[in-house]
Scaffold this motif. Structure first.
Motif, PDB file in Angstrom:
ATOM      1  N   ASN A 192     -13.094  -4.777   1.166  1.00 12.81           N
ATOM      2  CA  ASN A 192     -13.796  -6.030   1.440  1.00 12.81           C
ATOM      3  C   ASN A 192     -12.961  -7.018   2.235  1.00 12.81           C
ATOM      4  O   ASN A 192     -13.510  -7.949   2.827  1.00 12.81           O
ATOM      5  N   CYS A 193     -11.647  -6.824   2.253  1.00 13.39           N
ATOM      6  CA  CYS A 193     -10.753  -7.732   2.972  1.00 13.39           C
ATOM      7  C   CYS A 193      -9.363  -7.123   2.979  1.00 13.39           C
ATOM      8  O   CYS A 193      -9.066  -6.211   2.188  1.00 13.39           O
ATOM      9  N   PRO A 194      -8.465  -7.589   3.848  1.00 15.35           N
ATOM     10  CA  PRO A 194      -7.098  -7.051   3.883  1.00 15.35           C
ATOM     11  C   PRO A 194      -6.362  -7.222   2.553  1.00 15.35           C
ATOM     12  O   PRO A 194      -5.580  -6.352   2.163  1.00 15.35           O
ATOM     13  N   GLN A 195      -6.606  -8.317   1.852  1.00 17.75           N
ATOM     14  CA  GLN A 195      -5.911  -8.538   0.587  1.00 17.75           C
ATOM     15  C   GLN A 195      -6.279  -7.482  -0.441  1.00 17.75           C
ATOM     16  O   GLN A 195      -5.434  -7.014  -1.205  1.00 17.75           O
ATOM     17  N   GLN A 196      -7.550  -7.076  -0.468  1.00 17.20           N
ATOM     18  CA  GLN A 196      -7.976  -6.044  -1.411  1.00 17.20           C
ATOM     19  C   GLN A 196      -7.285  -4.714  -1.113  1.00 17.20           C
ATOM     20  O   GLN A 196      -6.902  -3.977  -2.029  1.00 17.20           O
TER      21      GLN A 196
END
Length: 773
Positions: free
Chosen positions: A495-499
């Motif tokens: 869902n996003c780079p952090q995930q």
């Protein structure tokens, strides 16, 4: 999706697949048979398998069916056979998948059938199956429907493999997706060193926008002098869905941004997307969650964007949530299209099928996004004002619109590398919810929505109208969409780079995988196409008609840079209606753009006050543009009357045998153009040698010597199939094969067959009559 009612077919397995039966091998000595084994990737394991399985090729008879072994791994459903498909095959192959393989992430629905009891069941994870299946039907997210029969297979083995497929195609946690096992085994050794020296993404010639320097280069490329790279989200300390680095106005200090964060949904403050050469900026942002702060923040943000403009122009805001279909509507339309294209039978006349397709509203939504994007283009290009795209969380509709606007305005994004960087910037790094929207975990159907497929369809519509303006082909777009279901690429898994970072760190720690100084696993991006295709097969991505900045031609014996003259490409713009009400600004259906003037204290919320001022200039702007020949290296605006939009047949109908046109369809033109482009390239190479323009390293070759295979084209001049006849394996489905899918009764000779061969009968007669001319 509604499962089809299966037709039972029985046929005994061929003798060479009945080892261990009552056949007396001593009396009939046979050569040793190669064992049927699945080809496994690093980290891939066999979960369950069953032998003596029949893959159904036809619907009304078992003639031509394939016999073999059905295997479920933690990555794919694999069918292994010694039999050949009953047709001449082409050689395009995916390096990660076999000819009959389906990634588990691509499986939409698992349906088991028992003929004797007349039962069928849709299997979910961890469910029990009370009957022994005689048939398995897999409904796939890429529109395939695949059937297997267990007439000769062991009942318990058949049941176990069906349950395994249902279980492993619906993982309960992101770390159960196959990509984690694959990356851990493929790229990391016992000491943390790179396996085989492979560095995921390290050799790419395109920015991934995961470091400040790449954003700096994009700022310089677009001439955005009054914008800077911001690093307040380094380590994702500010917002988990934003990238670590993004671009903001120079006049906004980090301290100010930190103060504003809490007032935006999910802390998603405004993000810079792109700068027009005239200084106007395209910006996207989430909605302001605190109504009391709405006006104050609007003025501060708009003031900062205005200061970044050389002429201090106004800032307009477009509320995408109010003006465009929501993700549930888009998903519903996509499901209807899938039902119409691959599940419901074709009718003997085209009327019901075409009206059903029209009622799905898919093309209506495609038009809505193209139309709204064109209006934003007008504001940036014609009004010289900056535009803010606002959405509740700025992670769905804004990805589509921002990407289309940049595609229409910036020819860089129409090259292959540029397009990939556009998707990386506006989708992956901006935090589009690929994990949820693709529903990889099968957790929440309400979160599923084909936003990326809708975007690719919009891109295809523009390519269809301006084929020479794009370096890549519709085959590339189709393969890019299919790659969403191969869960080894970081591009579509999270869902996003952090995930991605968080799950990678947890997985590496739980599996004791040494990652050295990286702290987390690095997944390969989908843009490294060598992971999936050979260099020859990647040549199918290249458009032989492309007129780009790097194209060359020969004039009077000299090689010169080539720019198509305007009069050579004006034919596609003729016949445009004098009134553009049905193109961009059609009455009550107009896509509202609420003005936000940062130079006045009072903001105007009512668009009707502005409409009287801008309507006439808007129409005049587009009328002037369409009256001129298209500049393929300039702004491109798609024609948007309903009759200008078409069904993307290669994507939606490629697996339907009845829709496949043998030795026909767009690929036949692609075949001839590729050979012609390759012949021109060879002649240019020879001319350079005669002129002495060839580098010293290659001057040793003579014009009579066979040229090196450096062509960008898949079909080459002078090849085996260079004759006037079209190769037997080419069809409108190329490079995909519809063989092995559900077949329906023939539609040859019906009006629908004319449509599939290219006739323009997409819209109903009633719709065409109502269309303004």
């Amino acid at each position: 999706m509604r499962p089809l009612t299966p037709r039972p077919h029985r046929r005994h397995a061929p003798d060479h697949l009945r080892i261990g039966t009552k056949t007396d091998l001593k009396k009939c000595p046979q050569p040793p048979i190669k064992k049927l084994e699945a080809r496994l990737l690093p980290g891939e394991i066999v979960v369950n398998e069953v032998s003596f399985v029949r893959k159904c090729i036809g619907a009304d008879s078992s003639h031509g069916d394939l016999w073999g072994k059905l295997i479920c791994t933690n990555f794919k459903v694999s069918f292994i056979t010694h039999d050949a498909l009953p047709m001449q095959r082409f050689q395009v192959a995916n390096r990660l998948l076999g000819e009959h393989d389906v990634p588990l992430a691509c499986v939409e629905q698992v349906v088991t059938v028992n003929d004797a009891k007349g039962k069928q069941k849709v299997l979910c994870s961890n469910q029990k199956l009370k009957f022994n299946p005689t048939e398995l039907i897999l409904y796939c997210k890429d529109f395939r429907i695949i059937r297997f029969r267990f007439d000769e297979a062991g009942p318990q083995s058949a049941k176990k493999v069906c349950l395994a497929i249902a279980h492993y195609s619906q993982p309960a946690d992101p770390q159960l997706l196959f990509g984690f096992e694959y990356v851990g085994k493929q790229y990391y050794g016992s000491l943390g060193e790179r396996v085989n020296g492979v560095d995921p993404g390290g050799g790419l010639q395109m920015p991934l926008f995961d470091r400040p320097s790449e954003w700096d280069r994009e700022i310089k490329r677009t001439g955005a002098a009054e914008w800077r790279v911001c690093s307040i989200n380094e380590g994702y300390v500010v917002s988990p869905s934003l990238p670590e680095y993004f671009v903001v106005p120079v006049s906004l200090a980090d301290q100010d941004l930190k103060q504003y964060l809490c007032f935006f949904t999910a802390h998603r403050i405004p993000l810079w997307c792109w700068n027009h050469p005239n200084g106007s900026a395209l910006v996207r942002m989430a909605s302001i969650s605190d109504p009391l702060q709405q006006r104050k923040l609007d003025q501060r943000i708009c003031s900062a964007i205005t200061k970044s403009h050389p002429q201090r122009s106004d800032v307009l805001k477009s509320d995408l949530d109010k003006n465009l279909p929501n993700i549930q509507d888009i998903q519903a339309a996509f499901v209807k299209v899938r039902q119409i294209c691959v599940i419901e039978p074709f009718e003997e006349s085209e009327e019901k099928w075409l009206s059903s397709m029209e009622s799905s509203r898919w093309l209506e939504y495609v038009r809505a996004f193209l139309k709204h994007s064109a209006e934003v283009v007008y504001l940036l290009e014609g009004k010289h004002v900056s535009v803010i795209l606002q959405e509740e969380e700025d992670r769905d509709l804004s990805c589509v619109v921002s990407s289309l606007v940049q595609l229409m305005l910036d020819p860089h994004f129409r090259s292959l590398t540029g397009f990939q960087s556009l998707v990386q910037k506006e989708w992956v790094m901006a935090g589009h919810r690929f994990l949820d929207r693709c529903n990889h975990l099968k957790k929440n159907d309400k979160e599923e929505s084909p936003l990326f497929q809708l975007f690719l369809d919009c891109v295809w519509q523009i390519i269809n109208q301006y084929p020479a303006a794009f370096e890549f082909t519709e085959m590339y777009l189709t393969v890019l969409s299919d790659s969403m279901w191969i869960p080894v690429f970081s591009t579509f898994l999270f869902n996003c780079p952090q995930q991605r970072t968080e799950n990678s760190m947890d997985f590496a720690k739980s599996k004791c995988i040494p990652v050295g100084g990286e702290k987390a696993l690095r997944f390969p991006p989908v843009w490294d196409w060598s992971q999936q295709f050979t260099p020859k097969d990647q040549a199918l991505f290249n458009n032989p008609m492309y007129v780009g900045k790097g194209a060359t031609c020969v004039q009077n014996g000299a090689v010169k840079s080539f720019r198509r003259t305007k009069k050579n490409y004006s034919s596609t713009l003729r016949g445009m209606p004098s009134s553009l009400r049905n193109i961009l600004m059609d009455g009550h259906d107009s896509l509202t753009l609420t003005r936000r003037n940062s130079l006045v204290s009072r903001l105007k919320p009512d668009f009707s006050q502005i409409r009287e001022v801008v309507e006439s200039p808007t129409e005049r702007f587009f009328r002037d543009w369409v009256s001129r020949p298209a500049d393929l290296q300039g702004m491109l605006i798609p024609q948007l009357l309903p009759s200008h939009l078409a069904l993307w047949r290669l994507y939606f109908l490629r697996w339907v045998p009845e829709a496949s046109i043998p030795k026909g369809g767009p690929v036949t033109a692609y075949h001839k153009l590729s050979q012609l482009a390759d012949e021109v390239e060879k002649l240019q190479s020879q001319l350079r040698q005669y002129k002495g323009a060839t580098p010293a390293s290659t001057k040793t070759s003579t014009p009579s010597a066979p040229p090196s295979d450096h062509s960008r084209m898949y079909f080459k001049a002078g090849s085996t199939h260079a004759s006037s006849s079209t190769p037997e394996y080419l069809s409108s489905s190329f490079p995909f094969s519809p063989v092995g899918n559900m077949c329906r009764r023939s539609i040859l000779g019906t009006p629908l067959s004319k449509f599939l061969n290219g006739a323009k009968i997409w819209l109903s007669t009633e719709t065409l009559a109502n269309e303004a001319l």
